[in-house]
Scaffold this active site. Structure first.
Site, PDB file in Angstrom:
ATOM      1  CE1 TYR A 144      -2.788   3.852   2.297  1.00 24.44           C
ATOM      2  CE2 TYR A 144      -3.779   2.407   0.336  1.00 24.44           C
ATOM      3  CZ  TYR A 144      -3.949   3.198   1.605  1.00 24.44           C
ATOM      4  OH  TYR A 144      -4.115   4.403   1.096  1.00 24.44           O
ATOM      5  CG  ASP A 239       5.993   3.701   0.298  1.00 27.75           C
ATOM      6  OD1 ASP A 239       4.999   3.420   0.348  1.00 27.75           O
ATOM      7  OD2 ASP A 239       6.121   4.362   1.539  1.00 27.75           O
ATOM      8  CE  LYS A 267       2.503   5.499   8.062  1.00 25.84           C
ATOM      9  NZ  LYS A 267       1.197   5.364   8.142  1.00 25.84           N
TER      10      LYS A 267
HETATM   11  P1  KE4 Z   1      -0.599   8.619   3.957  1.00 24.93           P
HETATM   12  O1  KE4 Z   1      -0.754   9.065   2.516  1.00 24.93           O
HETATM   13  O2  KE4 Z   1      -1.528   8.100   4.991  1.00 24.93           O
HETATM   14  O3  KE4 Z   1       0.295   9.779   4.873  1.00 24.93           O
HETATM   15  O4  KE4 Z   1       0.474   7.764   4.020  1.00 24.93           O
HETATM   16  C1  KE4 Z   1       0.244   6.182   3.135  1.00 24.93           C
HETATM   17  C2  KE4 Z   1       1.102   5.170   2.562  1.00 24.93           C
HETATM   18  C3  KE4 Z   1       2.426   5.462   2.184  1.00 24.93           C
HETATM   19  N1  KE4 Z   1       2.705   4.225   2.262  1.00 24.93           N
HETATM   20  C4  KE4 Z   1       3.053   3.387   2.857  1.00 24.93           C
HETATM   21  C5  KE4 Z   1       4.283   2.701   3.209  1.00 24.93           C
HETATM   22  C6  KE4 Z   1       1.587   3.392   3.985  1.00 24.93           C
HETATM   23  O5  KE4 Z   1       1.929   2.577   5.299  1.00 24.93           O
HETATM   24  C7  KE4 Z   1       0.896   4.613   3.774  1.00 24.93           C
HETATM   25  C8  KE4 Z   1      -0.521   4.694   5.242  1.00 24.93           C
HETATM   26  N2  KE4 Z   1      -1.046   3.549   6.176  1.00 24.93           N
HETATM   27  C9  KE4 Z   1      -1.439   3.453   6.419  1.00 24.93           C
HETATM   28  C10 KE4 Z   1      -1.354   2.163   7.206  1.00 24.93           C
HETATM   29  N3  KE4 Z   1      -1.398   0.977   7.207  1.00 24.93           N
HETATM   30  C11 KE4 Z   1      -2.198   4.353   7.436  1.00 24.93           C
HETATM   31  C12 KE4 Z   1      -2.894   4.298   7.977  1.00 24.93           C
HETATM   32  C13 KE4 Z   1      -4.963   4.633   7.594  1.00 24.93           C
HETATM   33  O6  KE4 Z   1      -4.706   4.606   6.268  1.00 24.93           O
HETATM   34  O7  KE4 Z   1      -5.144   5.439   8.262  1.00 24.93           O
END
Ligand code: KE4
Length: 426
Positions: A144, A239, A267
């Site tokens: 993801y 990523d 994060k």
């Molecule tokens: P954000 O756009 O949510 O800040 O980051 C996206 C993203 C990109 N790359 C990786 C490896 C990620 O894990 C994420 C987002 N992680 C999720 C949890 N698995 C965020 C939780 C959510 O979607 O509310």
């Protein structure tokens, strides 16, 4: 377990917010039941609207690496706010943050700040397409990378949890440009490159996939991937939104010794405020506007309040030798989990790297999404709710990783082991 205050808040939230949540994974659809609303958090603890306390193993999905509301971060935010919360002009904190990232992350020669992990990965793929003048992308099933149109193809995390790995609304013509492969499958990788090699702009991956639980690259897989990218003129994008500044000061790339062309970050870098970043080889990054033809922008990119929080968090991690402490905490936590597995007689699969972990409800090792999907999701859901009812909060999906923070203690782990034993027998 009744939670009247959370129930009332959810009923209100559903009137105004789709599903009552601002991000799907928070809706508990992966485990059933309804989410609790948090009223406050400190250290490794959350308190819900009914004032129930939880040992927190989600850590707001990774950012709370020091624990919630660490003094170093909250004081930095309070102080920065007195000098203005957003300028829309360059300021010195942007230089300090960029310099820190360039010094800490092996692959980054130049970097640009954004406001989320999604923006970071979205910008990486646009830049890779601009630099290579190619359109195809390769990603891995279950990874993801945020809700980027081109990457919501066989995606993990909430998309997987909610049964939407291929999101509606993404044009078929665009999705067709994204080739998806099983992770840890050298044959599929070689076949894809021999068929499409010269059309591939980039391969994007989580070097440690943590959006279908948590599994690791098999020995040699990343090295093969890098070799194929170099031979075919495709860019390699790591990523590290989750692993960056968590698994090591320089992220997983520091541990594995693979240098990607571009890296997405997020994060931890924001200390809990909205911050993402992407960076890499200067010759690629200099294609970005205003230097070059690839446009990318953001009203709040490099926001002084968010960068104050992020820099305070990174400095504190460094001061505390946080990465070594997180490895020690991870080993202690793992002992507790394995104790609970022995006492309950369950032969489930626990996988961990540093302060990131996943307990899969299968007795087989997990190396890719197909393995992860063999887990008994109903058993996981029962485990999740018994833990929650006993004050231990894990991610509400089998397809998410857990996170430790520097505020976790051995007493927390002992309590968690007791609760987990009971939950595993449920
Ligand atoms: P954000 O756009 O949510 O800040 O980051 C996206 C993203 C990109 N790359 C990786 C490896 C990620 O894990 C994420 C987002 N992680 C999720 C949890 N698995 C965020 C939780 C959510 O979607 O509310």
């Amino acid at each position: 377990m009744t939670q009247p205050a959370s129930e009332a808040l959810l009923a209100q939230a559903r009137l105004y917010i789709p599903g009552g949540v601002n991000s799907p994974v928070r809706a508990f659809r992966g485990v059933g039941g309804d989410p609790f609303f948090v009223s406050r958090a400190k250290g490794a603890r959350l308190w819900d609207a009914d004032d129930r306390e939880y040992i927190d193993y989600v850590g707001t999905w990774g950012p709370a690496i020091l624990g919630h509301a660490p003094e170093a971060v909250t004081q930095a935010i309070a102080s920065a706010a007195t000098r203005g919360v957003s300028f829309g002009t360059p300021h010195s904190l942007e230089v300090e943050m960029a310099k820190t990232i360039v010094e800490w992350v092996p692959s980054v020669q130049k970097v640009r700040m954004v406001n989320s992990g999604t923006e970071a990965t979205m910008s990486c793929i646009r830049l890779a397409r601009g630099f290579t003048q190619r359109e195809k992308l390769v990603k891995f099933e279950g990874c993801y990378h945020g809700h980027v149109d081109s990457l919501l193809v066989k995606a993990g995390s909430g998309a997987l949890t909610n049964g939407q790995p291929d999101s509606a609304g993404v044009p078929a013509a665009l999705a067709a440009l994204t080739l998806t492969l099983p992770f840890n499958d050298p044959k599929a990788l070689q076949a894809t490159f021999s068929q499409h090699g010269r059309e591939i702009a980039a391969v994007i991956l989580e070097p440690v996939p943590a959006n279908a639980g948590l599994y690791l690259p098999r020995p040699g897989f990343l090295e093969l991937l890098q070799k194929l990218c170099i031979e075919n003129g495709a860019l390699l994008i790591f990523d590290e939104v989750m692993t960056g500044f968590r698994l090591a000061r320089g992220g997983y790339q520091q541990l594995c010794g693979i240098t990607p062309d571009l890296t997405a970050l997020g994060k931890v870098i924001g200390g809990g405020l909205p911050v993402g970043a992407f960076g890499g080889r200067a010759e690629i990054m200099d294609l970005l506007s205003p230097e070059g033809p690839v446009y990318q922008a953001g009203t709040l990119s490099g926001n002084p309040l968010a960068l104050s929080a992020g820099l305070a968090q990174l400095r504190e991690l460094q001061r505390l030798d946080g990465w070594n402490k997180l490895e020690q905490l991870g080993a202690e936590f793992e002992e507790g989990v394995r104790y609970a597995l022995r006492r309950s007689g369950r032969d489930y699969t626990f996988q961990r790297i540093g302060s990131m972990f996943c307990l899969y409800f299968t007795n087989q090792p997990v190396w890719n999404l197909a393995d992860a999907q063999r887990s008994d999701k109903a058993a996981f859901a029962r485990f999740f709710h018994v833990c929650r009812e006993n004050g231990v909060y894990f991610a509400p999906s089998q397809f998410e990783a857990g996170f430790l923070c520097l505020a976790h203690t051995e007493a927390d782990f002992a309590r968690t082991a007791e609760v987990a034993t009971k939950a595993l027998l449920s």
